[in-house]
Design an enzyme around this catalytic site. Structure first.
Site, mmCIF file in Angstrom:
data_model
loop_
_atom_site.group_PDB
_atom_site.id
_atom_site.type_symbol
_atom_site.label_atom_id
_atom_site.label_comp_id
_atom_site.label_asym_id
_atom_site.label_seq_id
_atom_site.Cartn_x
_atom_site.Cartn_y
_atom_site.Cartn_z
ATOM 1 N N SER A 71 -70.618 36.642 82.416
ATOM 2 C CA SER A 71 -70.945 35.766 83.494
ATOM 3 C C SER A 71 -72.077 35.021 83.257
ATOM 4 C CB SER A 71 -71.124 37.065 84.944
ATOM 5 O OG SER A 71 -70.055 37.885 84.577
HETATM 6 N N1 SAH Z 1 -69.246 42.067 82.977
HETATM 7 C C1 SAH Z 1 -68.809 41.010 81.836
HETATM 8 C C2 SAH Z 1 -67.858 40.106 82.628
HETATM 9 C C3 SAH Z 1 -66.740 39.831 81.860
HETATM 10 S S1 SAH Z 1 -65.322 38.784 82.719
HETATM 11 C C4 SAH Z 1 -69.883 40.749 81.010
HETATM 12 O O1 SAH Z 1 -70.752 40.897 81.495
HETATM 13 O O2 SAH Z 1 -69.442 40.045 80.006
HETATM 14 C C5 SAH Z 1 -64.481 40.147 83.294
HETATM 15 C C6 SAH Z 1 -63.659 41.044 82.531
HETATM 16 O O3 SAH Z 1 -62.881 41.960 83.284
HETATM 17 C C7 SAH Z 1 -62.672 40.492 81.378
HETATM 18 O O4 SAH Z 1 -63.001 40.923 80.035
HETATM 19 C C8 SAH Z 1 -61.483 41.053 81.945
HETATM 20 O O5 SAH Z 1 -60.381 41.322 80.985
HETATM 21 C C9 SAH Z 1 -61.840 42.329 82.603
HETATM 22 N N2 SAH Z 1 -60.688 42.777 83.497
HETATM 23 C C10 SAH Z 1 -60.003 42.268 84.383
HETATM 24 N N3 SAH Z 1 -59.125 42.835 85.043
HETATM 25 C C11 SAH Z 1 -59.432 44.115 84.713
HETATM 26 C C12 SAH Z 1 -58.942 45.298 84.862
HETATM 27 N N4 SAH Z 1 -57.833 45.732 85.606
HETATM 28 N N5 SAH Z 1 -59.523 46.430 84.309
HETATM 29 C C13 SAH Z 1 -60.422 46.373 83.307
HETATM 30 N N6 SAH Z 1 -61.023 45.261 83.001
HETATM 31 C C14 SAH Z 1 -60.506 44.066 83.621
#
Ligand code: SAH
Length: 219
Positions: free
Chosen positions: A69
């Protein structure tokens, strides 16, 4: 925190201070949040080839079609989460790089974070180990189901966007607890904060944001 501070040096202090200045200009005022954003080395949560851009205020690719993010979004969500006092336990859905979880790990007692892509979960777990963040627990699994064994949580943070927050997550929110989530379509979402007051859920809209979608199942 001390282990993380060894990460400083790879990128200049000036680059980091520029990001901090930018966050303040964009309305982040919580000093606790700003301090943590200053010390957690974001460049160690992205591929080396992108390290030089790690202190720009933008989302960056982390592979598998996912992104780390934007720093402002991380700061904004963290600020909204700890406003009025730091929660003791937080559940994060969407570990991704582990950056947001590491930020939370410096502020709250226990962080539980779920990731549906196995390789990303493994990498994030390794980073927590390397940085000595023993209070951040990474699990490979589908966030739609939450992590009931460690609930109820005083705070829940979604960093992937569902069309609507699954009921199962509200059930894992403690009384007085808050859930922060981007909710909406693929292109644009509202960042909402929902506070549980007994059987009632109080909903506020905080901002407009763009997150990757929350998907069901694991990969
Ligand atoms: N908080 C993260 C942002 C990552 S982007 C950071 O600081 O880097 C969002 C993430 O959510 C992705 O890696 C994606 O695979 C995950 N995601 C999407 N749907 C999900 C679900 N149902 N359960 C767990 N993770 C999920």
């Amino acid at each position: 925190m001390s282990v993380l501070m060894h990460g400083i040096g790879m990128t200049s202090k000036r680059t980091r201070e520029r990001l901090l200045k930018r966050l303040r200009e964009k309305g982040i005022s919580n000093e606790q949040v700003l301090d943590v954003m200053r010390v957690v080395p974001r460049h160690l949560f992205v591929d080396e080839a992108l390290a030089s851009r790690a202190y720009d205020d933008t989302a960056l690719p982390i592979g598998y079609g996912q992104t780390i993010s934007q720093p402002w979004v991380v700061a904004r969500m963290t600020e909204a989460l700890i406003e009025g006092g730091c929660p003791e336990s937080v559940l994060e859905i969407g570990t991704g790089s582990g950056y947001q979880a590491a930020i939370l790990g410096c502020l709250v007692d226990q962080v539980y974070t779920l990731e549906r892509i196995r390789a990303l979960a493994a990498l994030a777990r390794e980073r927590m180990r390397r940085f000595g963040l023993k209070n951040v627990h990474v699990r490979y699994g589908d966030g739609f189901r939450g992590w009931a064994a460690h609930g109820p949580f005083q705070a829940i943070l979604l960093t992937a966007a569902p069309a609507g927050v699954p009921d199962e997550l509200f059930q894992q929110l403690a009384d007085g607890g808050r859930l922060i989530a981007p909710v909406g379509s693929r292109d644009v979402q509202e960042l909402i904060r929902v506070t549980r007051r007994g059987d009632r859920l109080e909903r506020e809209v905080l901002d407009r944001v763009v997150f990757v979608p929350m998907l069901g199942g694991t990969q």
